[in-house]
Scaffold this motif. Sequence first.
Motif, mmCIF file in Angstrom:
data_model
loop_
_atom_site.group_PDB
_atom_site.id
_atom_site.type_symbol
_atom_site.label_atom_id
_atom_site.label_comp_id
_atom_site.label_asym_id
_atom_site.label_seq_id
_atom_site.Cartn_x
_atom_site.Cartn_y
_atom_site.Cartn_z
ATOM 1 N N THR A 65 0.956 -4.325 0.315
ATOM 2 C CA THR A 65 0.233 -3.561 1.328
ATOM 3 C C THR A 65 0.017 -2.120 0.860
ATOM 4 O OG1 THR A 65 1.241 -4.917 3.065
ATOM 5 C CG2 THR A 65 0.222 -2.850 3.746
ATOM 6 N N CYS A 66 1.058 -1.529 0.298
ATOM 7 C CA CYS A 66 0.959 -0.158 -0.212
ATOM 8 C C CYS A 66 -0.104 -0.053 -1.306
ATOM 9 C CB CYS A 66 2.316 0.295 -0.740
ATOM 10 S SG CYS A 66 2.353 1.984 -1.407
ATOM 11 N N LYS A 67 -0.100 -1.007 -2.235
ATOM 12 C CA LYS A 67 -1.087 -0.993 -3.314
ATOM 13 C C LYS A 67 -2.505 -1.063 -2.759
ATOM 14 C CE LYS A 67 1.575 -3.103 -7.090
ATOM 15 N NZ LYS A 67 1.625 -4.265 -8.013
ATOM 16 N N MET A 68 -2.708 -1.925 -1.763
ATOM 17 C CA MET A 68 -4.044 -2.088 -1.185
ATOM 18 C C MET A 68 -4.491 -0.799 -0.484
ATOM 19 S SD MET A 68 -3.684 -5.983 0.284
ATOM 20 C CE MET A 68 -5.358 -6.050 0.943
ATOM 21 N N ILE A 69 -3.565 -0.163 0.227
ATOM 22 C CA ILE A 69 -3.895 1.100 0.891
ATOM 23 C C ILE A 69 -4.237 2.172 -0.138
ATOM 24 C CG2 ILE A 69 -2.930 2.992 2.262
ATOM 25 C CD1 ILE A 69 -1.311 0.832 3.793
ATOM 26 N N ARG A 70 -3.464 2.218 -1.228
ATOM 27 C CA ARG A 70 -3.682 3.243 -2.253
ATOM 28 C C ARG A 70 -5.007 3.060 -2.998
ATOM 29 N NH1 ARG A 70 -1.577 6.327 -0.011
ATOM 30 N NH2 ARG A 70 0.510 7.209 -0.201
ATOM 31 N N ASN A 71 -5.628 1.886 -2.896
ATOM 32 C CA ASN A 71 -6.941 1.695 -3.515
ATOM 33 C C ASN A 71 -8.020 2.524 -2.821
ATOM 34 O OD1 ASN A 71 -6.310 -0.036 -5.625
ATOM 35 N ND2 ASN A 71 -6.605 -1.883 -4.417
ATOM 36 N N THR A 72 -7.768 2.902 -1.567
ATOM 37 C CA THR A 72 -8.802 3.611 -0.816
ATOM 38 C C THR A 72 -8.323 4.874 -0.119
ATOM 39 O OG1 THR A 72 -8.380 2.278 1.179
ATOM 40 C CG2 THR A 72 -10.055 1.467 -0.352
ATOM 41 N N SER A 73 -7.019 5.138 -0.109
ATOM 42 C CA SER A 73 -6.522 6.246 0.708
ATOM 43 C C SER A 73 -5.288 6.908 0.111
ATOM 44 C CB SER A 73 -6.176 5.726 2.116
ATOM 45 O OG SER A 73 -5.562 6.716 2.903
ATOM 46 N N ASN A 74 -5.158 8.214 0.390
ATOM 47 C CA ASN A 74 -3.968 8.969 0.009
ATOM 48 C C ASN A 74 -3.063 9.240 1.203
ATOM 49 O OD1 ASN A 74 -4.550 9.368 -2.799
ATOM 50 N ND2 ASN A 74 -6.161 10.784 -2.182
ATOM 51 N N ARG A 174 -4.371 -0.491 -20.408
ATOM 52 C CA ARG A 174 -5.287 -1.354 -19.649
ATOM 53 C C ARG A 174 -4.523 -2.120 -18.574
ATOM 54 N NH1 ARG A 174 -7.134 -1.197 -24.887
ATOM 55 N NH2 ARG A 174 -9.393 -0.913 -25.168
ATOM 56 N N GLU A 175 -3.322 -2.571 -18.927
ATOM 57 C CA GLU A 175 -2.517 -3.335 -17.971
ATOM 58 C C GLU A 175 -2.143 -2.493 -16.762
ATOM 59 O OE1 GLU A 175 -2.001 -3.182 -21.223
ATOM 60 O OE2 GLU A 175 -2.501 -5.251 -21.828
ATOM 61 N N ASN A 176 -1.787 -1.212 -17.008
ATOM 62 C CA ASN A 176 -1.445 -0.335 -15.887
ATOM 63 C C ASN A 176 -2.643 -0.078 -14.984
ATOM 64 O OD1 ASN A 176 1.226 -0.066 -16.609
ATOM 65 N ND2 ASN A 176 0.963 1.874 -17.678
ATOM 66 N N LEU A 177 -3.806 0.103 -15.593
ATOM 67 C CA LEU A 177 -5.024 0.286 -14.796
ATOM 68 C C LEU A 177 -5.342 -0.963 -13.984
ATOM 69 C CD1 LEU A 177 -7.313 2.231 -17.309
ATOM 70 C CD2 LEU A 177 -6.433 3.090 -15.136
ATOM 71 N N LEU A 178 -5.194 -2.117 -14.613
ATOM 72 C CA LEU A 178 -5.469 -3.376 -13.926
ATOM 73 C C LEU A 178 -4.546 -3.530 -12.721
ATOM 74 C CD1 LEU A 178 -7.312 -5.886 -14.286
ATOM 75 C CD2 LEU A 178 -5.415 -6.982 -15.467
ATOM 76 N N ASP A 179 -3.280 -3.187 -12.911
ATOM 77 C CA ASP A 179 -2.290 -3.347 -11.846
ATOM 78 C C ASP A 179 -2.494 -2.333 -10.727
ATOM 79 O OD1 ASP A 179 0.207 -4.534 -10.791
ATOM 80 O OD2 ASP A 179 1.002 -2.530 -11.135
ATOM 81 N N SER A 180 -2.733 -1.072 -11.086
ATOM 82 C CA SER A 180 -2.820 -0.024 -10.064
ATOM 83 C C SER A 180 -4.155 -0.017 -9.331
ATOM 84 C CB SER A 180 -2.578 1.353 -10.699
ATOM 85 O OG SER A 180 -3.571 1.656 -11.648
ATOM 86 N N ILE A 181 -5.240 -0.402 -10.002
ATOM 87 C CA ILE A 181 -6.564 -0.340 -9.373
ATOM 88 C C ILE A 181 -6.932 -1.643 -8.687
ATOM 89 C CG2 ILE A 181 -9.016 0.157 -9.724
ATOM 90 C CD1 ILE A 181 -7.107 2.529 -10.262
ATOM 91 N N TRP A 182 -6.671 -2.765 -9.355
ATOM 92 C CA TRP A 182 -7.029 -4.062 -8.782
ATOM 93 C C TRP A 182 -5.893 -4.647 -7.948
ATOM 94 C CZ3 TRP A 182 -9.584 -2.143 -12.826
ATOM 95 C CH2 TRP A 182 -10.965 -2.350 -12.905
ATOM 96 N N GLY A 183 -4.673 -4.538 -8.458
ATOM 97 C CA GLY A 183 -3.495 -4.956 -7.720
ATOM 98 C C GLY A 183 -3.617 -6.343 -7.124
ATOM 99 N N TYR A 184 -3.451 -6.419 -5.808
ATOM 100 C CA TYR A 184 -3.419 -7.686 -5.086
ATOM 101 C C TYR A 184 -4.756 -8.420 -5.170
ATOM 102 C CZ TYR A 184 -3.314 -10.781 -0.981
ATOM 103 O OH TYR A 184 -3.409 -11.849 -0.133
ATOM 104 N N ASP A 185 -5.854 -7.671 -5.293
ATOM 105 C CA ASP A 185 -7.177 -8.273 -5.178
ATOM 106 C C ASP A 185 -7.627 -9.045 -6.411
ATOM 107 O OD1 ASP A 185 -7.553 -7.166 -2.673
ATOM 108 O OD2 ASP A 185 -8.268 -5.277 -3.488
ATOM 109 N N PHE A 186 -6.964 -8.838 -7.546
ATOM 110 C CA PHE A 186 -7.533 -9.398 -8.774
ATOM 111 C C PHE A 186 -6.452 -9.764 -9.776
ATOM 112 C CE2 PHE A 186 -9.269 -9.046 -13.061
ATOM 113 C CZ PHE A 186 -10.424 -9.792 -12.959
ATOM 114 N N TYR A 187 -6.607 -10.930 -10.344
ATOM 115 C CA TYR A 187 -5.746 -11.348 -11.443
ATOM 116 C C TYR A 187 -6.653 -11.806 -12.581
ATOM 117 C CZ TYR A 187 -2.034 -11.282 -7.989
ATOM 118 O OH TYR A 187 -1.144 -10.888 -7.018
#
Length: 224
Positions: A65-74, A174-187
Motif C-alpha cells: 500500500t505504501c509503495k502504491m501511494i508513493r507512486n503518486t504522492s508524498n 534498474r532493479e531498484n527503479l523497477l521496484d520503487s516505480i512499478w512496485g505492486y503494479d508490474f512484474y
Amino acid sequence: MNQYNILVAEDDLDIQELMVEFLNANNYNVDAVSDGIECMHKFKEKDYDLIILDIMMPNLDGYTTCKMIRNTSNVPIIFLTALNEESNQMNGFDIGADDYITKPFSFNILIKRVEAVLRRSSNSVSSEFLSFDNLKLNLNTYSIEVGDKDVELTLKEFNILKELIEKYPHIVTRENLLDSIWGYDFYGDTRIVDAHIKNIRKKIGVPCIKTVKGIGYTLEKNVQ
C-alpha cells in the motif's frame, strides 16, 4: 487551529476504534479502513495530511500500500505495526515511510509522533521543488521545467527522474527503479526501465542521464 485529515488503515477493529477516538479527541479529522485496498480507495477520494498504516492487513499489506501511494504522492506515512524487527523497520523507511511505531504502543506517544511528522511536513511545504542543473521538478503538480521550457512527462517518467535526482550522485540500479516505480503494479524485466529512460532523454533534450553499463543510471551535470 488547522484540523488535519488523517487516514488510519488498521485491521484490528478494537485498536482502530481506540485510535479514531483518541485522534478525534486531539482535534484530528479521522477516516478508518481495515485493509490496503480500502485504504487506496479512500486515498484516491480525499486529500489526507497523514496516513497511518498497519503492515499485516488482509487483501493488500501495508508495505505494498505504501509503495502504491508513493507512486503518486508524498503524503506523510507512519507505519504502526507489531513487526518490530530491525529489518522490517528498515524496509518501511526504504519504501518511503516517515516514521515507524511498533505495537504495543502508547497513545500519548502516538500523538507526539503524529504532531512531529505533521510539523516536518508543514515545514517542508517550501521545498515543493526539486532541482538538478537546469531541470526543475514541481513535486505538487508533477510538472517539469527545462530551462524556461515546460516539458510533459508521464507519471512514471517523472518519478524516475525524481528518483535519480534524489539519489544523485549515486548510481540507481534498474532493479531498484523497477521496484520503487512499478512496485505492486508490474512484474517484468528491466528493459521497461530502459525504454522509459529513452523517452525521458528525448523529451527533456538535456544529456544529463548517464548509463552505467551493466548496473543502471545516474545523473551528471552539464559542463559548459
